[in-house]
Design a protein around this motif. Structure first.
Motif, PDB file in Angstrom:
ATOM      1  N   LEU A   1       0.822  -1.212   0.000  1.00 16.09           N
ATOM      2  CA  LEU A   1       0.000   0.000   0.000  1.00 16.09           C
ATOM      3  C   LEU A   1       0.856   1.263   0.000  1.00 16.09           C
ATOM      4  CD1 LEU A   1      -2.884  -1.000   2.444  1.00 16.09           C
ATOM      5  CD2 LEU A   1      -2.852  -1.040  -0.059  1.00 16.09           C
ATOM      6  N   PHE A   2       2.050   1.176   0.564  1.00 10.98           N
ATOM      7  CA  PHE A   2       2.966   2.327   0.509  1.00 10.98           C
ATOM      8  C   PHE A   2       3.321   2.644  -0.938  1.00 10.98           C
ATOM      9  CE2 PHE A   2       7.443   3.652   0.133  1.00 10.98           C
ATOM     10  CZ  PHE A   2       7.367   4.895   0.737  1.00 10.98           C
ATOM     11  N   TYR A   3       3.721   1.614  -1.699  1.00  8.49           N
ATOM     12  CA  TYR A   3       4.018   1.842  -3.119  1.00  8.49           C
ATOM     13  C   TYR A   3       2.760   2.280  -3.872  1.00  8.49           C
ATOM     14  CZ  TYR A   3       8.410  -0.643  -2.205  1.00  8.49           C
ATOM     15  OH  TYR A   3       9.637  -1.023  -1.711  1.00  8.49           O
ATOM     16  N   ALA A   4       1.639   1.654  -3.546  1.00 10.35           N
ATOM     17  CA  ALA A   4       0.389   1.996  -4.238  1.00 10.35           C
ATOM     18  C   ALA A   4       0.017   3.453  -4.026  1.00 10.35           C
ATOM     19  CB  ALA A   4      -0.738   1.091  -3.756  1.00 10.35           C
ATOM     20  N   THR A   5       0.337   4.007  -2.855  1.00 18.74           N
ATOM     21  CA  THR A   5       0.022   5.415  -2.587  1.00 18.74           C
ATOM     22  C   THR A   5       0.708   6.321  -3.599  1.00 18.74           C
ATOM     23  OG1 THR A   5      -0.197   4.935  -0.225  1.00 18.74           O
ATOM     24  CG2 THR A   5       0.092   7.235  -0.847  1.00 18.74           C
ATOM     25  N   ASN A   6       1.987   6.049  -3.869  1.00 14.63           N
ATOM     26  CA  ASN A   6       2.698   6.834  -4.886  1.00 14.63           C
ATOM     27  C   ASN A   6       1.988   6.767  -6.229  1.00 14.63           C
ATOM     28  OD1 ASN A   6       4.709   7.438  -3.020  1.00 14.63           O
ATOM     29  ND2 ASN A   6       6.020   5.746  -3.662  1.00 14.63           N
TER      30      ASN A   6
ATOM     31  N   GLY B   1       7.286  16.968  14.317  1.00 16.32           N
ATOM     32  CA  GLY B   1       6.271  17.868  13.795  1.00 16.32           C
ATOM     33  C   GLY B   1       6.215  17.909  12.279  1.00 16.32           C
ATOM     34  N   GLY B   2       7.216  17.350  11.610  1.00 17.69           N
ATOM     35  CA  GLY B   2       7.237  17.299  10.153  1.00 17.69           C
ATOM     36  C   GLY B   2       7.159  15.894   9.602  1.00 17.69           C
ATOM     37  N   GLN B   3       6.714  14.938  10.407  1.00 16.86           N
ATOM     38  CA  GLN B   3       6.618  13.545   9.983  1.00 16.86           C
ATOM     39  C   GLN B   3       5.160  13.090   9.992  1.00 16.86           C
ATOM     40  OE1 GLN B   3       9.120  11.176  12.560  1.00 16.86           O
ATOM     41  NE2 GLN B   3      10.868  12.567  12.341  1.00 16.86           N
ATOM     42  N   LEU B   4       4.746  12.415   8.939  1.00 12.11           N
ATOM     43  CA  LEU B   4       3.394  11.869   8.891  1.00 12.11           C
ATOM     44  C   LEU B   4       3.355  10.558   9.671  1.00 12.11           C
ATOM     45  CD1 LEU B   4       2.379  12.514   5.168  1.00 12.11           C
ATOM     46  CD2 LEU B   4       1.876  13.890   7.188  1.00 12.11           C
ATOM     47  N   PRO B   5       2.368  10.361  10.524  1.00  9.90           N
ATOM     48  CA  PRO B   5       2.340   9.165  11.371  1.00  9.90           C
ATOM     49  C   PRO B   5       2.011   7.904  10.592  1.00  9.90           C
ATOM     50  CG  PRO B   5       0.363  10.471  11.706  1.00  9.90           C
ATOM     51  CD  PRO B   5       1.257  11.283  10.813  1.00  9.90           C
ATOM     52  N   SER B   6       2.430   6.793  11.161  1.00  9.94           N
ATOM     53  CA  SER B   6       2.168   5.481  10.576  1.00  9.94           C
ATOM     54  C   SER B   6       0.693   5.112  10.714  1.00  9.94           C
ATOM     55  CB  SER B   6       3.036   4.435  11.268  1.00  9.94           C
ATOM     56  OG  SER B   6       2.625   3.126  10.966  1.00  9.94           O
TER      57      SER B   6
ATOM     58  N   ASN C   1       1.651   5.258   5.722  1.00  6.99           N
ATOM     59  CA  ASN C   1       1.378   6.420   6.555  1.00  6.99           C
ATOM     60  C   ASN C   1       0.095   7.124   6.116  1.00  6.99           C
ATOM     61  OD1 ASN C   1       2.254   8.766   4.600  1.00  6.99           O
ATOM     62  ND2 ASN C   1       3.839   7.190   4.459  1.00  6.99           N
ATOM     63  N   VAL C   2      -0.177   8.262   6.732  1.00  2.73           N
ATOM     64  CA  VAL C   2      -1.431   8.988   6.545  1.00  2.73           C
ATOM     65  C   VAL C   2      -1.638   9.435   5.099  1.00  2.73           C
ATOM     66  CG1 VAL C   2      -2.640  11.126   7.218  1.00  2.73           C
ATOM     67  CG2 VAL C   2      -1.549   9.726   8.942  1.00  2.73           C
ATOM     68  N   SER C   3      -0.568   9.551   4.331  1.00  2.00           N
ATOM     69  CA  SER C   3      -0.726   9.989   2.942  1.00  2.00           C
ATOM     70  C   SER C   3      -1.563   9.002   2.120  1.00  2.00           C
ATOM     71  CB  SER C   3       0.637  10.193   2.282  1.00  2.00           C
ATOM     72  OG  SER C   3       1.380   9.001   2.273  1.00  2.00           O
ATOM     73  N   PHE C   4      -1.647   7.742   2.549  1.00  2.00           N
ATOM     74  CA  PHE C   4      -2.524   6.782   1.876  1.00  2.00           C
ATOM     75  C   PHE C   4      -3.980   7.236   1.972  1.00  2.00           C
ATOM     76  CE2 PHE C   4      -5.166   2.872   2.253  1.00  2.00           C
ATOM     77  CZ  PHE C   4      -5.069   2.452   0.928  1.00  2.00           C
TER      78      PHE C   4
ATOM     79  N   ALA D   1       0.304  15.332  -8.864  1.00  2.00           N
ATOM     80  CA  ALA D   1       1.615  14.681  -8.920  1.00  2.00           C
ATOM     81  C   ALA D   1       2.505  15.164  -7.777  1.00  2.00           C
ATOM     82  CB  ALA D   1       2.278  14.960 -10.270  1.00  2.00           C
ATOM     83  N   GLY D   2       2.477  16.472  -7.515  1.00  2.00           N
ATOM     84  CA  GLY D   2       3.304  17.006  -6.439  1.00  2.00           C
ATOM     85  C   GLY D   2       2.965  16.414  -5.081  1.00  2.00           C
ATOM     86  N   MET D   3       1.694  16.091  -4.868  1.00  2.00           N
ATOM     87  CA  MET D   3       1.283  15.536  -3.580  1.00  2.00           C
ATOM     88  C   MET D   3       1.827  14.139  -3.342  1.00  2.00           C
ATOM     89  SD  MET D   3      -2.626  16.956  -3.554  1.00  2.00           S
ATOM     90  CE  MET D   3      -3.095  15.997  -2.131  1.00  2.00           C
ATOM     91  N   MET D   4       2.300  13.481  -4.399  1.00  2.00           N
ATOM     92  CA  MET D   4       2.919  12.174  -4.219  1.00  2.00           C
ATOM     93  C   MET D   4       4.121  12.254  -3.276  1.00  2.00           C
ATOM     94  SD  MET D   4       5.933  10.741  -5.857  1.00  2.00           S
ATOM     95  CE  MET D   4       6.732   9.456  -4.914  1.00  2.00           C
TER      96      MET D   4
END
Length: 369
Positions: free
Chosen positions: A62-67, A184-189, A207-210, A265-268
């Motif tokens: 899912l980490f790769y899939a998020t990209n 403060g600059g890291q997205l949580p798992s 992480n939360v970006s998914f 694309a930038g949000m990747m």
């Protein structure tokens, strides 16, 4: 009516045809594995187990899939307007600069949930800015969007290397990268999400970006199919001359569409820069922008299809690494070949089975009509 223009039922276009393309790619890959003296069934078993057989494997998949979701949405957004954005790689790279600058500025003062919306905005704005000049050249000067976006990939890569080596690298550091981000600059798992299903992520960087990627899927679907602007985009993609005759502003629609495409694309970069590496590094995109083209094509440029295709490529990436480890005779290059075959059948040979499917389903649908 030709096979390319004959309408087919939605489930045939969006599910059956991609499934046939995928099965064909896997069969040919199996023949190649058989030719080198290995068992293709064993290899595919290891691939699936490595990608989906544990919480850690699912996390990496899912980490790769998020990209690939972000870059696939980027390509699809432009494609609906008849634009082929090949620049998602460079736009994601420059988008990493946007979210990194936000993280570097805020990580020492506020928690991650305050930094995150500004980082999302920064990544999107920087990615959109990198898409603006190719968009303007296409809209105002007729420069082909494929050529300009490809060239901007190389310009973006050179710019980012310069910034990381000469501007953003901390004094005394050897690697071309920024300093590490504070919490403060890291997205949580998303370990809590896996715990709901009785599993654990382990070292997987999901992480939360998914979740942000899934939200963007809903947003793109709503924008394209439920808004006036989305109607203008689709009309322009079907026929630029007819859309212009109907009063749709060509230049404005092209530029806005490409800005949205570049922003997606930038949000990747959020996934890798703030969710995994916790710093901005050289070449962190690692080809995800180009894989997004295949993901978009295989997903028929629909957000749901893009999510499924992105997960498929996540399986190939994570499971492929497991195969090359467990079966050394199947090298990493062969795994890349399998991925290439999937891309080939999903993209270049998209209509391999369409004539036969038209003979089976097309006439039946036309008769019902």
């Amino acid at each position: 009516m030709s096979a390319a223009n004959t309408p087919l039922p939605g489930w045939v276009t969006f599910f059956l045809m991609p499934l046939l393309n995928l099965v064909t790619a896997l069969l040919i890959s199996g023949l190649v594995i058989l030719m080198i003296g290995q068992n293709p069934l064993e290899a595919f078993g290891i691939l699936i187990n490595g990608a989906l057989g544990s919480g850690m494997g699912i996390g990496f998949t899912l980490f790769y899939a998020t990209n690939f979701i972000f870059t696939g949405l980027s390509v699809a957004m432009a494609y609906h307007a008849g634009l082929f954005n090949i620049g998602s790689e460079g736009q994601a790279y420059v988008g990493g600069l946007g979210c990194a600058l936000v993280a570097l500025a805020l990580d020492n003062y506020v928690p991650w949930y305050v930094t995150m919306p500004f980082a999302v905005l920064g990544a999107a704005l920087f990615g959109a800015a990198w898409a603006f000049i190719p968009a303007w050249l296409q809209a105002k000067r007729g420069s082909h969007i494929v050529i300009t976006t490809i060239m901007f990939n190389f310009i973006g890569a050179a710019l980012m290397v310069y910034l990381l080596v000469h501007v953003l690298k901390p004094a005394g550091a050897m690697s071309p990268e920024t300093r590490g981000f504070l919490p403060g600059g890291q997205l949580p798992s998303l370990n809590w999400l896996m715990a709901m299903f009785g599993s654990r992520l382990g070292p997987a960087p999901l992480n939360v970006s998914f979740i942000i990627a899934l939200v963007m899927c809903v947003g793109v679907w709503f924008l394209i199919w439920r808004t006036k602007f989305g109607y203008s985009v689709r009309a322009l993609g079907l026929s630029p001359s007819a859309a212009t005759y109907a009063g749709i502003p060509y230049a404005r629609t092209v530029i806005l569409t490409m800005l949205l495409s570049g922003g997606l694309a930038g949000m990747m970069a959020l996934n890798v820069v703030m969710g995994s590496a916790d710093r901005l590094q050289v070449e962190f995109v690692a080809g995800a922008g180009f894989v997004g083209i295949a993901v978009s094509l295989m997903g028929r440029n629909h957000p749901l299809g893009i999510v499924l295709a992105a997960i498929l490529f996540g399986i190939l990436y994570q499971g492929g690494a497991q195969v090359s480890f467990m079966m050394p005779q199947i090298t990493r290059d062969m795994i890349v070949m399998i991925q290439g075959l999937v891309i080939l059948f999903a993209g270049a040979l998209e209509f391999l089975y369409r004539p036969a499917l038209v003979r089976v389903f097309g006439r039946r649908q036309m008769a019902r009509a």
